[in-house]
Scaffold this motif. Structure first.
Motif, short mmCIF file in Angstrom:
data_model
loop_
_atom_site.label_atom_id
_atom_site.label_comp_id
_atom_site.label_asym_id
_atom_site.label_seq_id
_atom_site.Cartn_x
_atom_site.Cartn_y
_atom_site.Cartn_z
N UNK A 36 0.92 -1.29 0.09
CA UNK A 36 0.08 0.11 -0.10
C UNK A 36 0.89 1.16 0.00
N UNK A 37 2.05 1.16 0.58
CA UNK A 37 2.82 2.54 0.75
C UNK A 37 3.36 2.86 -0.50
N UNK A 38 3.74 1.70 -1.45
CA UNK A 38 4.13 2.00 -2.82
C UNK A 38 3.18 2.39 -3.80
N UNK A 39 2.10 2.00 -3.79
CA UNK A 39 0.67 2.19 -4.40
C UNK A 39 0.37 3.75 -4.17
N UNK A 64 -4.83 5.85 -12.76
CA UNK A 64 -5.32 5.93 -11.38
C UNK A 64 -6.56 4.66 -10.82
N UNK A 65 -7.08 4.50 -12.02
CA UNK A 65 -8.00 3.15 -11.73
C UNK A 65 -7.08 2.13 -11.59
N UNK A 66 -6.08 1.57 -12.37
CA UNK A 66 -5.25 0.59 -12.05
C UNK A 66 -4.29 0.41 -10.67
N UNK A 67 -4.07 1.79 -10.41
CA UNK A 67 -3.33 2.03 -9.01
C UNK A 67 -4.56 1.58 -7.89
N UNK A 68 -5.56 2.21 -8.00
CA UNK A 68 -6.61 2.10 -7.07
C UNK A 68 -7.06 0.34 -6.99
N UNK A 69 -7.09 -0.30 -7.92
CA UNK A 69 -7.25 -1.45 -8.01
C UNK A 69 -6.27 -2.42 -7.28
N UNK A 70 -4.93 -2.03 -7.60
CA UNK A 70 -4.14 -2.67 -6.98
C UNK A 70 -4.08 -2.47 -5.24
N UNK A 71 -4.48 -1.07 -5.00
CA UNK A 71 -4.46 -0.64 -3.62
C UNK A 71 -5.70 -1.74 -3.07
N UNK A 78 -4.65 -8.10 3.21
CA UNK A 78 -4.29 -8.00 4.50
C UNK A 78 -2.90 -8.57 5.17
N UNK A 79 -2.02 -8.86 3.80
CA UNK A 79 -0.70 -9.43 4.27
C UNK A 79 0.46 -8.32 4.50
N UNK A 80 0.16 -6.92 3.94
CA UNK A 80 1.21 -6.17 4.22
C UNK A 80 0.65 -5.07 5.35
N UNK A 81 1.77 -4.45 6.04
CA UNK A 81 1.23 -3.28 7.04
C UNK A 81 1.14 -2.06 6.33
N UNK A 82 1.62 -1.82 5.04
CA UNK A 82 1.49 -0.52 4.60
C UNK A 82 2.68 0.46 4.62
N UNK A 83 3.57 0.18 5.43
CA UNK A 83 4.83 0.92 5.35
C UNK A 83 5.99 0.53 4.75
N UNK A 84 5.93 -0.43 3.78
CA UNK A 84 6.79 -1.14 3.12
C UNK A 84 7.46 -2.54 3.72
N UNK A 85 6.90 -2.86 4.73
CA UNK A 85 7.34 -4.20 5.33
C UNK A 85 6.12 -4.92 5.41
#
Length: 86
Positions: A36-39, A64-71, A78-85
């Motif tokens: 999520x942080x990358x997106x 933007x639609x592509x990025x929002x789909x990725x996000x 729910x596997x990531x923390x959103x801070x790059x780890x």
């Protein structure tokens, strides 16, 4: 049986090792891609490009639609923390 099969499969060890390495690289690339942080950083850069006039409104909407789909996928997993780890 396990020892015999290991001896017989020994010539294929480099192939199995390469397959393992490729799998690890793929997993890391996927983790970064859906982080999520990358997106969010990419969304911010995209908005800057729009404001600077580097891309059209249509291009902005498409990307933007592509990025929002990725996000959405990242947040759903729910596997990531959103801070790059993870």
């Amino acid at each position: 049986m396990g020892l015999i099969s290991e001896v017989l499969l020994l010539p294929f060890a480099p192939v199995r090792g390469a397959g393992w390495a490729i799998e690890q690289v793929y997993r890391e690339a996927e983790r970064i891609y859906y982080d999520p942080a990358t997106v969010r950083a990419e969304l911010a850069r995209l908005e800057e490009e729009l404001e600077a006039g580097e891309i059209s409104e249509e291009e902005f909407d498409r990307r933007e639609d592509e990025l929002l789909d990725r996000l959405e996928t990242a947040l759903r997993s729910g596997e990531t923390t959103g801070n790059g780890t993870t």
